[in-house]
Design an enzyme around this catalytic site. Structure first.
Site, short mmCIF file in Angstrom:
data_model
loop_
_atom_site.label_atom_id
_atom_site.label_comp_id
_atom_site.label_asym_id
_atom_site.label_seq_id
_atom_site.Cartn_x
_atom_site.Cartn_y
_atom_site.Cartn_z
N ASN A 103 0.92 -1.21 0.23
CA ASN A 103 0.11 -0.05 0.08
C ASN A 103 0.79 1.43 -0.11
O ASN A 103 2.09 1.29 0.22
CB ASN A 103 -0.92 -0.07 1.18
N ASP B 112 -4.10 -6.36 5.24
CA ASP B 112 -5.13 -7.27 5.83
C ASP B 112 -4.99 -8.65 5.33
O ASP B 112 -5.67 -9.60 6.04
CB ASP B 112 -6.53 -6.64 5.55
N PHE C 25 -4.89 4.28 14.14
CA PHE C 25 -5.23 5.43 13.10
C PHE C 25 -6.47 4.58 12.36
O PHE C 25 -6.40 3.42 12.04
CB PHE C 25 -4.15 5.78 12.29
N LYS D 72 -13.95 0.73 14.84
CA LYS D 72 -12.75 0.26 15.21
C LYS D 72 -12.23 0.62 16.25
O LYS D 72 -11.51 -0.36 17.05
CB LYS D 72 -11.60 1.00 14.03
N LYS E 8 -11.43 -2.77 18.64
CA LYS E 8 -10.29 -3.10 19.16
C LYS E 8 -9.90 -2.52 20.45
O LYS E 8 -8.55 -2.43 20.85
CB LYS E 8 -9.22 -2.36 17.80
#
Ligand code: PMT
Length: 403
Positions: free
Chosen positions: A211, A282, A326, A340, A344
């Site tokens: 990425n 991922d 982030f 998220k 998490k």
């Protein structure tokens, strides 16, 4: 960048050495970052750089002798000393270092150095033999004992034709060092783990899934934490950014998500704060080929398997650590970032708009919204990643009460 010196009164001391030409660039950078700069040069410095250059760049008169600048000149250096927030002497010659270490004040610069209470950065620059001379070593040690900040010189080819230690570091490095000195050590005694950059998941020995993360955001976070006094472990994916120069940052270079996971889990128990700015792949190819895939078929199917979600694992393992993530999003920022944070078990998440030239991947600036566990959020203006990193740690310190 470096808002910490914006509006501050900085004295730039310039001594007589070939590297004095670099003081023009140091001055320009200090001004660019918003400092109000006054220059004190030694008489010898003016053999190497023009008075008018320093005067024009600083937009202030420069001071050389104690009695050469009008009726109040003999006290101007004292007023400047009292008004200064920071002094940087670059280049600092063996002569200046020797005088300052021994309390000699025989010109405007040496007098100001004795008359100020503010932090003083000394950037030595001289021939290697002079730098290694026992007298210079003794004087530098004395200045360090006196609480002055001595920037290690660079090594390499010197103007005198020799090679070795004694080179004035590059202007940008001097600014970085100065910013470090000037930043309050609000994270002293804390250990911080930062992840940065992409992960690359190999398809074959010459291809990968990756990425566009450059590592800039995470490296900025690591440097900001170090400048605030923390000991930092930086787990850095493949990135062109060189290892940060701060001694309090140890860098672990990794390539894949699995390597990042191993490095992060290795250090997690030892840290109080984790900032995960990395863009972790991922998925990874199930079985990377041993040899380069040949271009034979019109189509190629890659089977991918899910990588572990490292942050999710940390969220389950965490005791009293602070976990900050982030979230790179192109739409529905608030919803995705909040989800998220909850999934998490994070204390805070920086929802990051990506896909704009000035924000997210690879840019020098970033636009985020901070979301907190109590349901509140705030959206700071677009800013340099380094400044944003400081804001992030300021919020961690103030809102999350790091202990
Ligand atoms: O490196 P730069 O070029 O400066 O770009 C900065 C950035 C855009 C990469 C950075 O600011 C950013 O937004 N990082 C998070 C990118 C991301 O992958 O977000 P995510 O929404 O997929 O993941 C959310 C969080 O979980 C992240 O903290 C991520 O590190 C973490 N994660 C994700 C997947 C995974 N398998 N393990 C993880 O730990």
């Amino acid at each position: 960048m470096y808002g910490i010196i914006r509006g501050k009164s900085v004295i730039l001391g310039v001594c007589g050495g070939i590297a004095a030409y670099k003081s023009a660039e140091i001055l320009r950078l200090l001004k660019k970052h918003g400092a109000n700069v006054r220059v004190l040069a030694t008489r010898n410095a003016l053999h190497f750089i023009g008075r008018h250059t320093l005067q024009a760049l600083s937009e202030n008169p420069i001071l050389v002798d104690l009695f050469d600048e009008g009726p109040d000149a003999s006290i101007k250096h004292i007023r400047w000393a009292q008004e200064a927030d920071l002094v940087v002497v670059a280049p600092a010659t063996a002569n200046l270092i020797g005088k300052f270490a021994n309390g000699i004040a025989d010109d405007a610069l040496t007098t100001l150095l004795l008359a100020t209470d503010c932090p003083i950065v000394i950037a030595p620059s001289m021939n290697t033999k002079m730098y290694e001379n026992a007298a210079t070593r003794r004087n530098l040690e004395q200045l360090e004992k006196d609480g002055r900040w001595i920037m290690p010189p660079g090594s390499g080819a010197l103007a005198c034709g020799t090679s070795g230690a004694g080179r004035l570091p590059e202007p940008a490095e001097i600014i970085d060092y100065t910013v470090d000195v000037f930043t309050p050590k609000t994270l002293a005694g804390k250990r911080v783990l930062v992840t940065a950059g992409p992960t690359l998941e190999p398809i074959d020995p010459v291809r990968f899934i990756g990425n566009p993360s450059s590592g800039k955001m995470g490296v900025a976070a690591a440097r900001a934490a170090a400048h605030r006094g923390a000991d930092v472990t930086l787990v850095l994916g493949p990135s062109n950014i060189p290892d940060p120069p701060e001694k309090s940052i140890s860098v672990i270079r990794i390539k894949t998500a699995l390597e990042m996971r191993a490095a992060v889990l290795d250090h997690f128990d030892d840290v109080q704060i984790v900032v995960k700015a990395a863009a972790v792949g991922d998925y990874r190819p199930v079985s990377p080929r041993e040899h380069k895939i040949k271009k034979i078929d019109d189509q190629l199917t890659l089977v991918l398997e899910k990588n572990p979600d490292i942050l999710m694992e940390l969220g389950k393992l965490k005791k009293d650590q602070i976990l900050v993530g982030f979230a790179a999003e192109t739409q529905f920022l608030e919803q995705h970032a909040a989800d998220k944070m909850n999934q998490k078990n994070l204390d805070m998440i920086a929802g990051n708009i990506v896909g704009l030239p000035s924000s997210g991947f690879s840019s020098d600036t970033n636009q985020v919204t901070f979301f907190y566990r109590d349901g509140t959020s705030e959206t700071p203006p677009l800013m340099e990643k380094y400044e944003l990193a400081h804001l992030l740690f300021e919020r961690i310190e103030r809102r999350l009460h790091v202990t």
